[in-house]
Design a protein around this motif. Structure first.
Motif, PDB file in Angstrom:
ATOM      1  N   ARG A 122      14.167 -23.732  10.492  1.00  0.00           N
ATOM      2  CA  ARG A 122      13.538 -22.701   9.658  1.00  0.00           C
ATOM      3  C   ARG A 122      12.299 -22.171  10.357  1.00  0.00           C
ATOM      4  N   SER A 123      12.051 -20.900  10.162  1.00  0.00           N
ATOM      5  CA  SER A 123      10.808 -20.314  10.655  1.00  0.00           C
ATOM      6  C   SER A 123      10.245 -19.411   9.569  1.00  0.00           C
ATOM      7  N   VAL A 124       8.920 -19.377   9.512  1.00  0.00           N
ATOM      8  CA  VAL A 124       8.213 -18.549   8.541  1.00  0.00           C
ATOM      9  C   VAL A 124       7.266 -17.656   9.322  1.00  0.00           C
ATOM     10  N   MET A 125       7.260 -16.384   8.976  1.00  0.00           N
ATOM     11  CA  MET A 125       6.389 -15.435   9.654  1.00  0.00           C
ATOM     12  C   MET A 125       5.812 -14.439   8.660  1.00  0.00           C
ATOM     13  N   ARG A 126       4.730 -13.808   9.043  1.00  0.00           N
ATOM     14  CA  ARG A 126       4.106 -12.731   8.267  1.00  0.00           C
ATOM     15  C   ARG A 126       4.349 -11.437   9.021  1.00  0.00           C
ATOM     16  N   ASN A 127       5.017 -10.509   8.377  1.00  0.00           N
ATOM     17  CA  ASN A 127       5.362  -9.244   9.004  1.00  0.00           C
ATOM     18  C   ASN A 127       4.894  -8.087   8.132  1.00  0.00           C
ATOM     19  N   CYS A 128       5.051  -6.879   8.663  1.00  0.00           N
ATOM     20  CA  CYS A 128       4.712  -5.675   7.916  1.00  0.00           C
ATOM     21  C   CYS A 128       5.724  -4.589   8.250  1.00  0.00           C
ATOM     22  N   ASN A 129       6.256  -3.939   7.220  1.00  0.00           N
ATOM     23  CA  ASN A 129       7.141  -2.790   7.395  1.00  0.00           C
ATOM     24  C   ASN A 129       6.450  -1.558   6.833  1.00  0.00           C
ATOM     25  N   VAL A 130       6.582  -0.447   7.538  1.00  0.00           N
ATOM     26  CA  VAL A 130       6.060   0.828   7.056  1.00  0.00           C
ATOM     27  C   VAL A 130       7.250   1.769   6.884  1.00  0.00           C
ATOM     28  N   PHE A 131       7.497   2.170   5.637  1.00  0.00           N
ATOM     29  CA  PHE A 131       8.616   3.033   5.278  1.00  0.00           C
ATOM     30  C   PHE A 131       8.127   4.473   5.164  1.00  0.00           C
ATOM     31  N   HIS A 132       8.831   5.416   5.797  1.00  0.00           N
ATOM     32  CA  HIS A 132       8.554   6.850   5.694  1.00  0.00           C
ATOM     33  C   HIS A 132       9.714   7.486   4.944  1.00  0.00           C
ATOM     34  N   LEU A 133       9.420   8.255   3.903  1.00  0.00           N
ATOM     35  CA  LEU A 133      10.463   8.910   3.123  1.00  0.00           C
ATOM     36  C   LEU A 133      10.539  10.389   3.457  1.00  0.00           C
ATOM     37  N   ASN A 134      11.748  10.947   3.344  1.00  0.00           N
ATOM     38  CA  ASN A 134      11.923  12.381   3.552  1.00  0.00           C
ATOM     39  C   ASN A 134      11.730  13.117   2.225  1.00  0.00           C
ATOM     40  N   ALA A 135      11.923  14.432   2.242  1.00  0.00           N
ATOM     41  CA  ALA A 135      11.688  15.254   1.055  1.00  0.00           C
ATOM     42  C   ALA A 135      12.641  14.927  -0.095  1.00  0.00           C
ATOM     43  N   ARG A 136      13.784  14.312   0.201  1.00  0.00           N
ATOM     44  CA  ARG A 136      14.757  13.941  -0.841  1.00  0.00           C
ATOM     45  C   ARG A 136      14.506  12.541  -1.400  1.00  0.00           C
ATOM     46  N   GLY A 137      13.465  11.861  -0.900  1.00  0.00           N
ATOM     47  CA  GLY A 137      13.141  10.533  -1.401  1.00  0.00           C
ATOM     48  C   GLY A 137      13.923   9.406  -0.755  1.00  0.00           C
ATOM     49  N   ILE A 182       0.877  -1.168   0.000  1.00  0.00           N
ATOM     50  CA  ILE A 182       0.000   0.000   0.000  1.00  0.00           C
ATOM     51  C   ILE A 182       0.915   1.219   0.000  1.00  0.00           C
ATOM     52  N   ALA A 183       0.851   2.013  -1.050  1.00  0.00           N
ATOM     53  CA  ALA A 183       1.688   3.199  -1.175  1.00  0.00           C
ATOM     54  C   ALA A 183       0.830   4.448  -1.020  1.00  0.00           C
ATOM     55  N   ASP A 184       1.276   5.350  -0.175  1.00  0.00           N
ATOM     56  CA  ASP A 184       0.611   6.636   0.034  1.00  0.00           C
ATOM     57  C   ASP A 184       1.500   7.709  -0.594  1.00  0.00           C
ATOM     58  N   VAL A 185       1.217   8.054  -1.831  1.00  0.00           N
ATOM     59  CA  VAL A 185       2.052   8.988  -2.580  1.00  0.00           C
ATOM     60  C   VAL A 185       2.053  10.368  -1.930  1.00  0.00           C
ATOM     61  N   SER A 186       0.899  10.835  -1.477  1.00  0.00           N
ATOM     62  CA  SER A 186       0.813  12.193  -0.924  1.00  0.00           C
ATOM     63  C   SER A 186       1.632  12.347   0.364  1.00  0.00           C
ATOM     64  N   ARG A 187       1.757  11.298   1.144  1.00  0.00           N
ATOM     65  CA  ARG A 187       2.526  11.363   2.396  1.00  0.00           C
ATOM     66  C   ARG A 187       3.896  10.705   2.279  1.00  0.00           C
ATOM     67  N   GLN A 188       4.204  10.149   1.100  1.00  0.00           N
ATOM     68  CA  GLN A 188       5.484   9.485   0.843  1.00  0.00           C
ATOM     69  C   GLN A 188       5.777   8.393   1.876  1.00  0.00           C
ATOM     70  N   ARG A 189       4.822   7.477   1.953  1.00  0.00           N
ATOM     71  CA  ARG A 189       4.935   6.313   2.831  1.00  0.00           C
ATOM     72  C   ARG A 189       4.523   5.081   2.045  1.00  0.00           C
ATOM     73  N   VAL A 190       5.107   3.967   2.429  1.00  0.00           N
ATOM     74  CA  VAL A 190       4.728   2.716   1.792  1.00  0.00           C
ATOM     75  C   VAL A 190       4.747   1.616   2.851  1.00  0.00           C
ATOM     76  N   ALA A 191       3.644   0.880   2.910  1.00  0.00           N
ATOM     77  CA  ALA A 191       3.514  -0.245   3.839  1.00  0.00           C
ATOM     78  C   ALA A 191       3.577  -1.530   3.023  1.00  0.00           C
ATOM     79  N   VAL A 192       4.354  -2.489   3.521  1.00  0.00           N
ATOM     80  CA  VAL A 192       4.511  -3.756   2.816  1.00  0.00           C
ATOM     81  C   VAL A 192       4.298  -4.892   3.807  1.00  0.00           C
ATOM     82  N   ARG A 193       3.285  -5.702   3.514  1.00  0.00           N
ATOM     83  CA  ARG A 193       3.074  -6.934   4.277  1.00  0.00           C
ATOM     84  C   ARG A 193       3.719  -8.048   3.468  1.00  0.00           C
ATOM     85  N   PHE A 194       4.397  -8.961   4.166  1.00  0.00           N
ATOM     86  CA  PHE A 194       5.168  -9.971   3.455  1.00  0.00           C
ATOM     87  C   PHE A 194       5.322 -11.221   4.306  1.00  0.00           C
ATOM     88  N   GLU A 195       5.757 -12.266   3.642  1.00  0.00           N
ATOM     89  CA  GLU A 195       6.138 -13.498   4.328  1.00  0.00           C
ATOM     90  C   GLU A 195       7.659 -13.534   4.355  1.00  0.00           C
TER      91      GLU A 195
END
Length: 140
Positions: A98-113, A75-88
């Motif tokens: 071995r272990s398998v998990m479902r996680n989510c990262n939320v990335f926040h970008l600054n004005a320089r990208g 899920i990318a929020d272009v106006s706020r320059q954030r992107v959330a990624v759910r993944f395995e």
């Protein structure tokens, strides 16, 4: 100039997760600002700055010979320059566990990208592979 939906997705999936799958720590670090902060919310780990991130990412790669991020929902929020990624995530340690998990990262970008903050929501907090570069381990 703000990144569009495709560029935000590419930054998170290709330049971060898939670079990690390849063991390419330098490519992963290239997306971050000098003062970036990464927080693992359920485990209480915090890494601040590129030196701490490099130490963490290298230790993570060294601890787990098998690291595979896959099955991305973005899920990318272009106006706020954030992107959330759910993944395995599949991790394999040297003894073959071995272990398998479902996680989510939320990335926040600054004005320089560049990524200035990442919030990691992990389903199975780990201790191995997370000591190097850690600025803080908060109590549970």
């Amino acid at each position: 100039m703000p990144l569009d939906h495709e560029a935000l997705t590419d930054l998170a999936v290709s330049e971060y997760f898939l670079a990690c799958n390849r063991g390419d720590v330098e490519s992963m670090l290239a997306i971050f600002s000098e003062d970036a902060e990464v927080r693992f919310m359920s485990a209480g780990f915090r890494y601040h700055g590129l030196t701490a991130l490099r130490a963490h990412l290298q230790e993570f790669r060294d601890t787990f010979p098998i690291i595979e991020f896959r099955d991305f929902d973005v899920i990318a929020d272009v106006s706020r320059q954030r992107v959330a990624v759910r993944f395995e995530l599949e991790l394999g340690d040297p003894d073959g566990t071995r272990s398998v998990m479902r996680n989510c990262n939320v990335f926040h970008l600054n004005a320089r990208g560049h990524v200035s903050r990442v919030f990691v929501y992990d389903t199975e907090p780990l201790d191995d592979g997370f000591a190097a570069g850690n600025a803080q381990k908060t109590p549970d």
